[in-house]
Design an enzyme around this catalytic site. Structure first.
Site, PDB file in Angstrom:
ATOM      1  N   SER A 211       0.952  -1.270  -0.104  1.00  0.00           N
ATOM      2  CA  SER A 211       0.176  -0.092  -0.227  1.00  0.00           C
ATOM      3  C   SER A 211       0.917   1.175   0.068  1.00  0.00           C
ATOM      4  O   SER A 211       1.702   1.433  -1.027  1.00  0.00           O
ATOM      5  CB  SER A 211      -0.888  -0.062   1.118  1.00  0.00           C
ATOM      6  OG  SER A 211      -1.955   1.032   0.908  1.00  0.00           O
ATOM      7  N   ASP A 361      -9.723  -4.263  -5.057  1.00  0.00           N
ATOM      8  CA  ASP A 361      -9.166  -3.084  -4.250  1.00  0.00           C
ATOM      9  C   ASP A 361      -9.980  -1.911  -4.473  1.00  0.00           C
ATOM     10  O   ASP A 361     -10.289  -1.477  -5.365  1.00  0.00           O
ATOM     11  CB  ASP A 361      -7.612  -2.977  -4.590  1.00  0.00           C
ATOM     12  CG  ASP A 361      -7.201  -2.057  -3.656  1.00  0.00           C
ATOM     13  OD1 ASP A 361      -7.461  -1.103  -3.229  1.00  0.00           O
ATOM     14  OD2 ASP A 361      -5.926  -2.587  -3.374  1.00  0.00           O
ATOM     15  N   HIS A 393      -8.623  -4.484  -0.157  1.00  0.00           N
ATOM     16  CA  HIS A 393      -7.404  -3.905   0.169  1.00  0.00           C
ATOM     17  C   HIS A 393      -6.779  -4.247   1.283  1.00  0.00           C
ATOM     18  O   HIS A 393      -5.403  -4.700   1.344  1.00  0.00           O
ATOM     19  CB  HIS A 393      -7.232  -2.285  -0.024  1.00  0.00           C
ATOM     20  CG  HIS A 393      -6.059  -1.452   0.193  1.00  0.00           C
ATOM     21  ND1 HIS A 393      -5.107  -1.407  -0.848  1.00  0.00           N
ATOM     22  CD2 HIS A 393      -5.415  -1.266   1.383  1.00  0.00           C
ATOM     23  CE1 HIS A 393      -4.005  -0.752  -0.540  1.00  0.00           C
ATOM     24  NE2 HIS A 393      -4.099  -0.564   0.600  1.00  0.00           N
TER      25      HIS A 393
END
Length: 473
Positions: A211, A361, A393
């Site tokens: 991320s 996501d 996610h």
């Protein structure tokens, strides 16, 4: 709001209890628990010495040994060092930042991992180097939770270094800054090798990030050959990678996660990023509400920002006067274009990569990661790209852990496959035993936490919705 915060803390404490047997197996050297962490804004350790500008990138400017901990309350009795090191701003000027090094009792020889945690903040007191310390006030719950992932690598026997890759003013978002901060952190750890028991002049390194941490990881991978070619990097693991910031803006605006946008604007406008040219433009179009949002982003960590700008639009003229035209404003457009990973054919990874992404996501667009994988593959990079078909996610970071550790192991052994491959996995969770007996407690803790979040992260969405009203009242 207080009861919700208590529930979050209770969940984290429950996680810690499930890994306590593993923690207790770590060395129990005498430590002084009366010395609590000082925030970076007040800690002289973070201030570089006079004349540091003349040193080379990666030079160690200060060092100290600290007590690391889980969530600031449970000491992690593992040898932990911090280094203040010289790195570089976007415009090429010298700056300094910190990396935190965790050394297990019996580390694997001449290997270390650079773990870029997703602190996703433009407030200096949310830096991982502070958050990892005993007694640190846990404002940054993201890097606190990711400390569990860091343990998986540490308990596998690797030395792990976690840099404050956003630099001294916590510039969230600028890829080149974060890439250089990561590579210079690797240089600093390599320069510290004798005190870590590393004998090779060029230790083997693998970079890992998910991320927000994959911004730093992806750009470090791309800049390795041009900025720090002497580093002996054996591989990269980058998941949920934000390859195109404009796409991220369009996806998360006016959603549960729109609070990331003021953080990014604040981060890109920092002095070590694009402040000289971008900040005057941003300041000229912000409304009083917009200025308050950026002031909040500059002083608060990710979760408070998510709650503060929950399901709101950065394109609203209540926030800034240009509306959607802000993306076409020449300076803004130029900065966003400069931060498209893969746009430059000269910036490509040299070492093999594992890239992975959730098809569902809801924060980072899947299409951009898939496109980046194809671009780099076409330019000769060996990439294993995994699509996780179940989970969102946040949950995907857990699901991917066995694949990430397997790739790291193979990268250090030099057994990763040449060329490119792509596969889709539909499992929404994993068997802790897949990681081995030593890591089973950590894996079980992660599963327990993310099971509470729920499939496709729907549980997290519900929790944020419950928090919305008291956060904005």
């Amino acid at each position: 709001m207080l009861s919700s915060s208590v529930n979050v803390l209770t969940t984290f404490v429950a996680l810690l209890s499930s890994i306590s047997s593993t923690v207790n197996a770590l060395p129990t050297a005498a430590v002084d628990l009366s010395k609590r962490a000082t925030p970076p804004s007040d800690d002289p350790f973070y201030v570089p010495p006079v004349g540091f500008e003349k040193t080379a990138p990666g030079t160690i400017l200060r060092e100290r040994q600290i007590i690391s901990s889980f969530f600031g309350i449970l000491p992690d009795f593992v040898e932990t060092h911090q280094l203040l090191y010289r790195t570089t701003a976007v415009n090429g000027t010298p700056i300094a930042t910190v990396t935190t090094i965790f050394k297990p009792d019996w580390p694997r020889p001449d290997q270390f991992i650079s773990f870029q945690t997703a602190y996703d903040s433009s407030a200096i007191n949310c830096s991982p180097s502070y958050n990892y310390q005993w007694g640190a006030w846990q404002d940054d719950l993201i890097s606190s939770a990711e400390f569990l992932f860091l343990q998986a690598y540490l308990l596998s026997g690797w030395i792990v270094a976690a840099p404050d890759y956003e630099g001294p003013d916590a510039a969230f978002g600028p890829g080149k800054l974060e890439g250089m901060g990561t590579l210079d952190g690797m240089r600093a750890v390599s320069n510290y090798r004798s005190k870590l028991g590393l004998s090779k002049a060029k230790p083997d390194i693998v970079g890992v990030g998910y991320s927000g941490g994959s911004i730093a990881t992806g750009w470090a991978a791309a800049m390795h050959s041009t900025y720090a070619s002497e580093l002996n990097i054996k591989g990269w693991v980058a998941g949920g990678i934000p390859a195109n910031l404009t796409s991220v803006i369009n996806l998360v605006d006016d959603t549960l996660f729109s609070g990331f946008l003021p953080i990014a604007i604040a981060g890109l406008s920092k002095p070590s990023a694009y402040g000289a040219k971008l900040k005057p433009v941003i300041d000229s179009v912000l409304t009083p509400k917009g200025k308050a949002l950026l002031d909040f982003a500059n002083t608060q960590c990710a979760v408070p920002n998510i709650l503060n700008f929950f399901e709101q639009s950065i394109f609203s003229t209540d926030v800034q006067t240009l509306g959607r035209g802000i993306l076409q404003e020449p300076t803004v457009a130029a900065v966003l274009a400069e931060n498209v990973l893969g746009a430059s054919p000269d910036l490509i990874p040299r070492a093999p990569m594992l890239m992975y992404h959730a098809a569902l996501d809801e924060i980072i667009p899947y299409a951009d990661a898939a496109k980046l994988s194809t671009q780099w593959c076409d330019r000769g990079v060996s990439i294993d790209f995994i699509t996780y078909g179940a989970g969102g996610h946040i949950g995907t970071e857990v699901t991917s852990l066995p694949d990430a550790i397997d790739f790291v192991e193979n990268a250090f052994d030099g057994t990763t496959k040449k060329g490119c491959s792509a596969q889709t996995k539909l499992d929404s969770i994993f068997d802790p035993i897949a990681l081995g007996a030593n890591l089973e407690p950590v894996a079980t803790a992660l599963i327990d936490f993310f099971a509470k979040i729920g499939r496709n992260d729907s549980g997290l969405k519900s929790n944020l919705a419950l928090l919305k009203t008291p956060a904005q009242s």
